[in-house]
Design a protein around this motif. Structure first.
Motif, PDB file in Angstrom:
ATOM      1  N   ALA A   1      15.961   0.732   2.083  1.00 37.23           N
ATOM      2  CA  ALA A   1      16.411   2.055   1.761  1.00 37.23           C
ATOM      3  C   ALA A   1      15.780   2.345   0.570  1.00 37.23           C
ATOM      4  CB  ALA A   1      17.912   2.461   1.722  1.00 37.23           C
ATOM      5  N   ARG A   2      15.254   3.590   0.201  1.00 38.27           N
ATOM      6  CA  ARG A   2      14.705   4.094  -0.998  1.00 38.27           C
ATOM      7  C   ARG A   2      15.482   5.422  -1.474  1.00 38.27           C
ATOM      8  NH1 ARG A   2       8.476   2.925  -1.261  1.00 38.27           N
ATOM      9  NH2 ARG A   2       8.347   0.918  -0.656  1.00 38.27           N
TER      10      ARG A   2
ATOM     11  N   VAL B   1       7.134   7.457   6.100  1.00 37.46           N
ATOM     12  CA  VAL B   1       8.051   8.299   5.757  1.00 37.46           C
ATOM     13  C   VAL B   1       8.380   8.545   4.194  1.00 37.46           C
ATOM     14  CG1 VAL B   1      10.460   7.356   6.481  1.00 37.46           C
ATOM     15  CG2 VAL B   1      10.072   9.782   6.055  1.00 37.46           C
ATOM     16  N   TYR B   2       8.529   7.109   3.682  1.00 40.76           N
ATOM     17  CA  TYR B   2       8.777   6.967   2.288  1.00 40.76           C
ATOM     18  C   TYR B   2       7.744   6.256   1.418  1.00 40.76           C
ATOM     19  CZ  TYR B   2      11.130   2.310   3.054  1.00 40.76           C
ATOM     20  OH  TYR B   2      11.249   1.006   3.804  1.00 40.76           O
ATOM     21  N   TRP B   3       6.675   6.349   2.104  1.00 38.24           N
ATOM     22  CA  TRP B   3       5.487   5.698   1.411  1.00 38.24           C
ATOM     23  C   TRP B   3       5.162   6.062  -0.140  1.00 38.24           C
ATOM     24  CZ3 TRP B   3       1.751   2.659   3.965  1.00 38.24           C
ATOM     25  CH2 TRP B   3       0.783   2.236   3.425  1.00 38.24           C
ATOM     26  N   TYR B   4       5.655   7.449  -0.673  1.00 37.34           N
ATOM     27  CA  TYR B   4       5.350   7.849  -1.903  1.00 37.34           C
ATOM     28  C   TYR B   4       6.633   7.917  -2.681  1.00 37.34           C
ATOM     29  CZ  TYR B   4       0.777   8.976  -0.027  1.00 37.34           C
ATOM     30  OH  TYR B   4      -0.371   8.857   0.757  1.00 37.34           O
ATOM     31  N   LEU B   5       7.920   7.320  -2.159  1.00 39.59           N
ATOM     32  CA  LEU B   5       9.182   7.369  -2.827  1.00 39.59           C
ATOM     33  C   LEU B   5       9.002   6.190  -3.834  1.00 39.59           C
ATOM     34  CD1 LEU B   5      11.695   8.578  -0.484  1.00 39.59           C
ATOM     35  CD2 LEU B   5      10.658   9.923  -2.071  1.00 39.59           C
ATOM     36  N   PRO B   6       9.712   6.098  -4.966  1.00 40.23           N
ATOM     37  CA  PRO B   6       9.835   5.084  -5.820  1.00 40.23           C
ATOM     38  C   PRO B   6      10.394   3.769  -4.978  1.00 40.23           C
ATOM     39  CG  PRO B   6      11.377   6.573  -6.610  1.00 40.23           C
ATOM     40  CD  PRO B   6      10.330   7.379  -5.550  1.00 40.23           C
ATOM     41  N   ASP B   7       9.979   2.649  -5.446  1.00 39.60           N
ATOM     42  CA  ASP B   7      10.812   1.473  -4.862  1.00 39.60           C
ATOM     43  C   ASP B   7      11.768   1.167  -5.762  1.00 39.60           C
ATOM     44  OD1 ASP B   7      11.365  -0.709  -3.317  1.00 39.60           O
ATOM     45  OD2 ASP B   7       9.164  -1.964  -3.563  1.00 39.60           O
ATOM     46  N   SER B   8      12.941   1.499  -5.420  1.00 38.92           N
ATOM     47  CA  SER B   8      14.071   1.301  -6.303  1.00 38.92           C
ATOM     48  C   SER B   8      14.798  -0.107  -5.892  1.00 38.92           C
ATOM     49  CB  SER B   8      14.989   2.368  -6.306  1.00 38.92           C
ATOM     50  OG  SER B   8      15.587   2.547  -4.830  1.00 38.92           O
TER      51      SER B   8
END
Length: 238
Positions: A150-151, A231-238
Motif C-alpha cells: 500500500a502507498r 495506479v500508484y506509479w507516481y505516489l511516494p514509496d512510503s
C-alpha cells in the motif's frame, strides 16, 4: 478417370485451416501490441503540479498483483462512511474499524473467486476480453491490516471531497440515496458487496477505477492505469 486420393482431397482444406490459423495469430498479436501501446501511452502522468497537503486527509492505495482498493479514514473532512455502510451490512462486529477499503471490479470475478483456489480461466477471460457487469467490494479495517504494498498520500479536504464523489457515484443507489447491497455476498466478517455502475473490461479495470479517483482528486497519476501497480506509479514509496 482416376479418383483423387484421400490425401489429395484433404490438402486444400488443411491449407485453408492453416491460413486461418496464421491470420488468427496475427490478429491476436496485433491486439496485444495495440494493448501494450495504449498502456505505455497511458503511463504519461497528469496533474503534474500536485503537491501533498501536509495536514490533509491521508488516503491509501493498494494495488497488488490483481486488484486495487482505495482506503480512507472512516470519518474525516466531514465524511462519515458509517452513514453509508451501517453495521447491518456486515456479518461481524466492525465497531473498532478505523478505515474503509473500497474497490470496484468485475462482478463475476469478485463473487465467484473468494480465494485463489476458486480462480477459473473462464472467469478471468470473461472479465478481460469483453465488457461485463461490475460491483463494489467494501471492507472495514485497520491500518495495520493493510497490505505491505500500500502507498499513501495526503490530500486537501476539497480534494478528498472530489475523491468521495467519484466513489459514491459508482454505487447503484436506492431512492433514498442508500447503496444497494448484494444479499449474502461476503468474503468474511467485515466486508460486503454492493451493486455498481459501469462495465468492466481490459481497459477499464479496478486499477483504472482507482486511477480515475486519484485523477479526479488532482493527485499525480497516469491518465490510463488498467494494469496492477500502475495506479500508484507516481505516489511516494512510503
Amino acid at each position: 478417370m482416376s479418383q483423387p486420393t484421400p490425401t489429395a482431397q484433404r490438402r486444400p482444406r488443411w491449407g485453408r485451416t492453416r491460413r486461418g490459423l496464421k491470420w488468427g495469430f496475427r490478429l491476436i498479436l496485433l491486439a496485444m501490441l495495440l494493448y501494450a501501446a495504449i498502456v505505455l501511452v497511458g503511463l504519461i502522468p497528469v496533474n503534474n503540479d500536485f503537491e501533498p497537503t501536509a495536514d490533509g486527509v491521508e488516503i491509501h492505495v493498494i494495488s497488488n498483483a490483481v486488484h486495487a482498493d482505495l482506503v480512507m479514514p472512516i470519518e474525516a473532512a466531514g465524511v462519515d462512511w458509517r452513514e453509508r455502510f451501517p453495521a447491518a451490512c456486515f456479518r461481524g462486529d466492525t465497531a473498532d474499524a478505523t478505515h474503509v477499503a473500497i474497490g470496484w471490479g468485475d462482478r463475476g470475478f469478485f463473487l465467484e473467486t473468494p480465494t485463489w483456489a476458486d480462480l477459473k480461466a473462464s472467469t478471468t477471460a470473461n472479465a478481460l476480453l469483453w465488457p461485463s457487469d461490475s460491483c463494489m467490494h467494501v471492507r472495514l479495517t485497520k491500518l495495520n491490516y493493510l497490505a505491505e504494498d500500500a502507498r499513501s498520500v495526503r490530500i486537501s479536504p476539497e480534494q478528498y471531497g472530489r475523491l468521495v464523489e467519484h466513489i459514491r457515484s459508482t454505487f447503484v443507489q436506492n431512492g433514498d440515496g442508500s447503496f444497494l447491497p448484494i444479499a449474502g455476498a461476503h468474503y468474511g466478517q467485515h466486508d460486503a458487496f454492493f451493486a455498481a455502475r459501469g462495465a468492466y473490461h481490459g481497459l477499464n479495470t479496478c486499477n483504472s477505477w482507482a486511477g480515475r479517483g486519484l485523477r479526479s482528486a488532482g493527485v499525480r497519476t497516469g491518465w490510463l492505469t488498467p494494469l496492477p501497480k500502475t495506479v500508484y506509479w507516481y505516489l511516494p514509496d512510503s
